[in-house]
Design a protein around this motif. Structure first.
Motif, PDB file in Angstrom:
ATOM      1  N   UNK A 113      35.963  27.013  39.028  1.00 37.89           N
ATOM      2  CA  UNK A 113      35.411  25.761  38.486  1.00 37.89           C
ATOM      3  C   UNK A 113      34.046  25.998  37.840  1.00 37.89           C
ATOM      4  N   UNK A 114      33.224  26.803  38.500  1.00 34.42           N
ATOM      5  CA  UNK A 114      31.897  27.116  37.960  1.00 34.42           C
ATOM      6  C   UNK A 114      32.023  27.888  36.654  1.00 34.42           C
ATOM      7  N   UNK A 115      32.973  28.814  36.608  1.00 34.33           N
ATOM      8  CA  UNK A 115      33.194  29.595  35.392  1.00 34.33           C
ATOM      9  C   UNK A 115      33.630  28.685  34.235  1.00 34.33           C
ATOM     10  N   UNK A 116      34.543  27.767  34.523  1.00 34.52           N
ATOM     11  CA  UNK A 116      34.997  26.830  33.487  1.00 34.52           C
ATOM     12  C   UNK A 116      33.844  25.960  32.998  1.00 34.52           C
ATOM     13  N   UNK A 117      33.027  25.483  33.930  1.00 31.72           N
ATOM     14  CA  UNK A 117      31.886  24.647  33.557  1.00 31.72           C
ATOM     15  C   UNK A 117      30.889  25.436  32.718  1.00 31.72           C
ATOM     16  N   UNK A 118      30.669  26.697  33.080  1.00 28.93           N
ATOM     17  CA  UNK A 118      29.740  27.532  32.315  1.00 28.93           C
ATOM     18  C   UNK A 118      30.284  27.794  30.909  1.00 28.93           C
ATOM     19  N   UNK A 119      31.584  28.059  30.808  1.00 31.12           N
ATOM     20  CA  UNK A 119      32.187  28.260  29.492  1.00 31.12           C
ATOM     21  C   UNK A 119      32.065  27.001  28.641  1.00 31.12           C
ATOM     22  N   UNK A 120      32.300  25.841  29.270  1.00 36.45           N
ATOM     23  CA  UNK A 120      32.203  24.576  28.535  1.00 36.45           C
ATOM     24  C   UNK A 120      30.768  24.327  28.080  1.00 36.45           C
ATOM     25  N   UNK A 121      29.814  24.606  28.963  1.00 31.77           N
ATOM     26  CA  UNK A 121      28.408  24.416  28.596  1.00 31.77           C
ATOM     27  C   UNK A 121      28.018  25.351  27.456  1.00 31.77           C
ATOM     28  N   UNK A 122      28.482  26.584  27.527  1.00 32.97           N
ATOM     29  CA  UNK A 122      28.196  27.543  26.462  1.00 32.97           C
ATOM     30  C   UNK A 122      28.842  27.103  25.157  1.00 32.97           C
ATOM     31  N   UNK A 123      30.060  26.626  25.248  1.00 29.58           N
ATOM     32  CA  UNK A 123      30.761  26.139  24.066  1.00 29.58           C
ATOM     33  C   UNK A 123      30.045  24.937  23.468  1.00 29.58           C
ATOM     34  N   UNK A 124      29.623  24.020  24.332  1.00 29.18           N
ATOM     35  CA  UNK A 124      28.888  22.846  23.855  1.00 29.18           C
ATOM     36  C   UNK A 124      27.569  23.253  23.211  1.00 29.18           C
ATOM     37  N   UNK A 125      26.866  24.174  23.853  1.00 28.45           N
ATOM     38  CA  UNK A 125      25.574  24.615  23.320  1.00 28.45           C
ATOM     39  C   UNK A 125      25.766  25.344  21.997  1.00 28.45           C
ATOM     40  N   UNK A 126      26.763  26.190  21.940  1.00 27.79           N
ATOM     41  CA  UNK A 126      27.037  26.929  20.706  1.00 27.79           C
ATOM     42  C   UNK A 126      27.496  25.976  19.621  1.00 27.79           C
ATOM     43  N   UNK A 127      28.354  25.041  19.964  1.00 25.66           N
ATOM     44  CA  UNK A 127      28.826  24.054  18.998  1.00 25.66           C
ATOM     45  C   UNK A 127      27.689  23.195  18.507  1.00 25.66           C
ATOM     46  N   UNK A 128      26.806  22.796  19.381  1.00 24.16           N
ATOM     47  CA  UNK A 128      25.651  21.984  18.996  1.00 24.16           C
ATOM     48  C   UNK A 128      24.713  22.779  18.111  1.00 24.16           C
ATOM     49  N   UNK A 129      24.511  24.045  18.434  1.00 25.97           N
ATOM     50  CA  UNK A 129      23.626  24.893  17.639  1.00 25.97           C
ATOM     51  C   UNK A 129      24.220  25.103  16.256  1.00 25.97           C
ATOM     52  N   UNK A 130      25.525  25.392  16.203  1.00 26.59           N
ATOM     53  CA  UNK A 130      26.172  25.583  14.908  1.00 26.59           C
ATOM     54  C   UNK A 130      26.108  24.303  14.090  1.00 26.59           C
ATOM     55  N   UNK A 131      26.297  23.168  14.753  1.00 27.91           N
ATOM     56  CA  UNK A 131      26.223  21.895  14.051  1.00 27.91           C
ATOM     57  C   UNK A 131      24.805  21.660  13.542  1.00 27.91           C
ATOM     58  N   UNK A 132      23.799  21.991  14.343  1.00 28.81           N
ATOM     59  CA  UNK A 132      22.406  21.838  13.930  1.00 28.81           C
ATOM     60  C   UNK A 132      22.094  22.788  12.780  1.00 28.81           C
ATOM     61  N   UNK A 133      22.624  24.017  12.861  1.00 28.92           N
ATOM     62  CA  UNK A 133      22.430  24.976  11.772  1.00 28.92           C
ATOM     63  C   UNK A 133      23.076  24.465  10.485  1.00 28.92           C
ATOM     64  N   UNK A 134      24.251  23.879  10.613  1.00 26.40           N
ATOM     65  CA  UNK A 134      24.926  23.321   9.442  1.00 26.40           C
ATOM     66  C   UNK A 134      24.103  22.192   8.841  1.00 26.40           C
ATOM     67  N   UNK A 135      23.556  21.344   9.690  1.00 25.29           N
ATOM     68  CA  UNK A 135      22.733  20.225   9.216  1.00 25.29           C
ATOM     69  C   UNK A 135      21.471  20.741   8.532  1.00 25.29           C
ATOM     70  N   UNK A 136      20.838  21.762   9.108  1.00 21.77           N
ATOM     71  CA  UNK A 136      19.599  22.282   8.519  1.00 21.77           C
ATOM     72  C   UNK A 136      19.886  22.996   7.198  1.00 21.77           C
ATOM     73  N   UNK A 137      21.046  23.600   7.084  1.00 18.63           N
ATOM     74  CA  UNK A 137      21.410  24.234   5.824  1.00 18.63           C
ATOM     75  C   UNK A 137      21.666  23.188   4.745  1.00 18.63           C
ATOM     76  N   UNK A 138      22.205  22.052   5.134  1.00 25.55           N
ATOM     77  CA  UNK A 138      22.506  20.999   4.164  1.00 25.55           C
ATOM     78  C   UNK A 138      21.242  20.305   3.681  1.00 25.55           C
ATOM     79  N   UNK A 139      20.250  20.178   4.532  1.00 24.33           N
ATOM     80  CA  UNK A 139      19.021  19.478   4.159  1.00 24.33           C
ATOM     81  C   UNK A 139      18.296  20.150   2.993  1.00 24.33           C
TER      82      UNK A 139
END
Length: 79
Positions: A46-72
């Protein structure tokens, strides 16, 4: 003599009962350890799944933020 024989027989019976009780206690302890090990494995999974999800969320958020900053900058250049 009969008293000594009776005492020896009683001692053997008591020993047998104690050994049987110890075997049952050992089996119960093994079952308990098995359940504890399974619970620990589930908690780790369960901890491993939660860590993977958190990493995925953080990476997805970072990529989304990078995409937004590139568009600006490109939006600013078009204006």
């Amino acid at each position: 003599m009969k008293l000594q024989s009776l005492a020896a027989a009683v001692a053997l019976v008591v020993s047998a009962v104690l050994i049987t009780g110890c075997d049952q206690a050992e089996k119960s302890a093994q079952q308990l350890m098995g359940k504890a090990a399974e619970s620990a494995k589930q908690a780790i999974d369960d901890t491993h799944k939660a860590a993977e999800q958190a990493l995925s969320d953080a990476t997805g958020s970072k990529e989304k933020a990078d995409d937004d900053s590139e568009k600006k900058p490109s939006s600013a250049q078009e204006i």
